[in-house]
Design a protein around this motif. Structure first.
Motif, mmCIF file in Angstrom:
data_model
loop_
_atom_site.group_PDB
_atom_site.id
_atom_site.type_symbol
_atom_site.label_atom_id
_atom_site.label_comp_id
_atom_site.label_asym_id
_atom_site.label_seq_id
_atom_site.Cartn_x
_atom_site.Cartn_y
_atom_site.Cartn_z
ATOM 1 N N GLY A 158 0.836 -1.119 0.238
ATOM 2 C CA GLY A 158 0.055 -0.143 0.078
ATOM 3 C C GLY A 158 0.778 1.160 0.014
ATOM 4 N N GLY A 159 2.193 1.253 0.075
ATOM 5 C CA GLY A 159 2.867 2.287 -0.010
ATOM 6 C C GLY A 159 4.336 2.203 0.426
ATOM 7 N N VAL A 160 4.889 3.001 1.184
ATOM 8 C CA VAL A 160 6.504 3.363 1.587
ATOM 9 C C VAL A 160 6.311 3.622 2.934
ATOM 10 N N LEU A 161 7.005 2.886 3.732
ATOM 11 C CA LEU A 161 7.789 3.206 4.984
ATOM 12 C C LEU A 161 8.902 4.063 4.931
ATOM 13 N N VAL A 162 8.968 5.456 5.306
ATOM 14 C CA VAL A 162 10.060 6.156 5.231
ATOM 15 C C VAL A 162 10.780 6.313 6.672
ATOM 16 N N ARG A 163 11.886 6.065 6.876
ATOM 17 C CA ARG A 163 12.790 6.242 8.012
ATOM 18 C C ARG A 163 13.883 7.098 7.721
ATOM 19 N N THR A 164 14.105 7.915 8.808
ATOM 20 C CA THR A 164 15.054 8.662 8.955
ATOM 21 C C THR A 164 15.810 9.001 10.300
ATOM 22 N N GLU A 165 17.258 9.401 10.181
ATOM 23 C CA GLU A 165 17.757 9.619 11.703
ATOM 24 C C GLU A 165 18.784 10.543 11.134
ATOM 25 N N GLU A 166 19.090 11.611 12.079
ATOM 26 C CA GLU A 166 19.966 12.563 12.047
ATOM 27 C C GLU A 166 20.851 12.903 13.149
ATOM 28 N N THR A 167 21.994 13.357 13.223
ATOM 29 C CA THR A 167 22.827 13.622 14.152
ATOM 30 C C THR A 167 23.456 15.054 13.949
ATOM 31 N N HIS A 168 23.550 15.635 15.012
ATOM 32 C CA HIS A 168 24.271 17.083 14.944
ATOM 33 C C HIS A 168 25.677 16.988 16.082
ATOM 34 N N ARG A 169 26.656 17.485 15.742
ATOM 35 C CA ARG A 169 27.669 17.814 16.508
ATOM 36 C C ARG A 169 27.987 19.184 16.584
ATOM 37 N N GLY A 170 28.504 19.530 17.566
ATOM 38 C CA GLY A 170 28.867 21.227 17.930
ATOM 39 C C GLY A 170 28.187 21.767 19.262
ATOM 40 N N ALA A 171 28.870 22.825 19.508
ATOM 41 C CA ALA A 171 28.475 23.582 20.496
ATOM 42 C C ALA A 171 26.919 24.038 20.604
ATOM 43 N N GLN A 172 26.407 24.308 19.213
ATOM 44 C CA GLN A 172 24.916 24.635 19.134
ATOM 45 C C GLN A 172 24.000 23.278 18.955
ATOM 46 N N ALA A 173 24.611 22.183 19.022
ATOM 47 C CA ALA A 173 23.578 20.883 18.800
ATOM 48 C C ALA A 173 22.794 20.836 19.920
ATOM 49 N N ASP A 174 21.764 20.626 19.973
ATOM 50 C CA ASP A 174 20.604 20.409 20.843
ATOM 51 C C ASP A 174 19.973 19.094 20.945
#
Length: 203
Positions: A158-174
């Motif tokens: 019936g469709g598509v399963l979309v998965r995503t993952e993201e990382t941030h590194r740095g002084a402003q990473a929350d």
């Protein structure tokens, strides 16, 4: 993806740049990841997000649309601003030509008055219709984040399963930010499901 206007300037910038870093596009789990709990990180051709990053978020959504439609919207980076609604002016441009592929580069410029944040992303891994991974820095006055973003696309009934993952590194990473991924996925779903079907052969 995009911040609300009620956020502090620092958090607004962090959320605004998430899309393309996300460009560098579930539940936040930095503590789980650090402890080795929860699902394994997403990968594309064997490469994943930054395991030592200060901030991490993972999300997924089911889209009732053909894979061709979902993949096409996702990899047309210059078309993102036509279906994503930023809280601040934003442009995205390819720095090369042709289909999005390994080595492709693109740049996002985000106006966060009185400054501008520039994100330059490079595609490191890509498998057509399956996954894409890009990395890149976000830079502005007194601001720097290094991001890694992985997307997986799984064709299901019936469709598509979309998965995503993201990382941030740095002084402003929350570590508490969803990096705009929830909104991005919702906008992708809304746009893809509104595209009129052409034929069942697309599924």
């Amino acid at each position: 993806m995009f911040a609300t206007r009620s956020q502090s300037p620092r958090r607004r910038i962090a959320a605004l740049v998430a899309v393309p870093l996300a460009l560098l596009g579930a539940t936040a789990m930095p503590a789980q990841a650090a402890a080795g709990r929860g699902p394994a990180s997403l990968t594309c051709q064997g490469r994943g997000v930054d395991p030592a990053a200060e901030a991490r978020h993972r999300a997924e959504i089911f889209i009732q649309a053909p894979l061709r439609t979902v993949w096409g919207l996702h990899t047309d980076v210059e078309g993102w601003t036509s279906w994503q609604k930023p809280a601040a002016p934003m442009t995205v441009e390819r720095l090369d030509h042709g289909p999005l592929r390994r080595g492709s580069r693109f740049q996002a410029n985000i106006e966060v008055p009185p400054a501008k944040v520039v994100i330059t992303s490079t595609v490191g891994q890509r498998r057509h219709g399956k996954c894409v991974r890009w990395t890149g820095p976000a830079d502005g006055p007194g601001y720097h984040i290094d991001g890694v973003h992985v997307w997986n696309f799984v064709k299901v009934r019936g469709g598509v399963l979309v998965r995503t993952e993201e990382t941030h590194r740095g002084a402003q990473a929350d570590p508490n930010s969803d990096m705009g991924l929830e909104t991005w996925l919702h906008d992708l779903k809304t746009t893809a499901e509104a595209v009129p079907p052409v034929s069942s052969a697309q599924w």
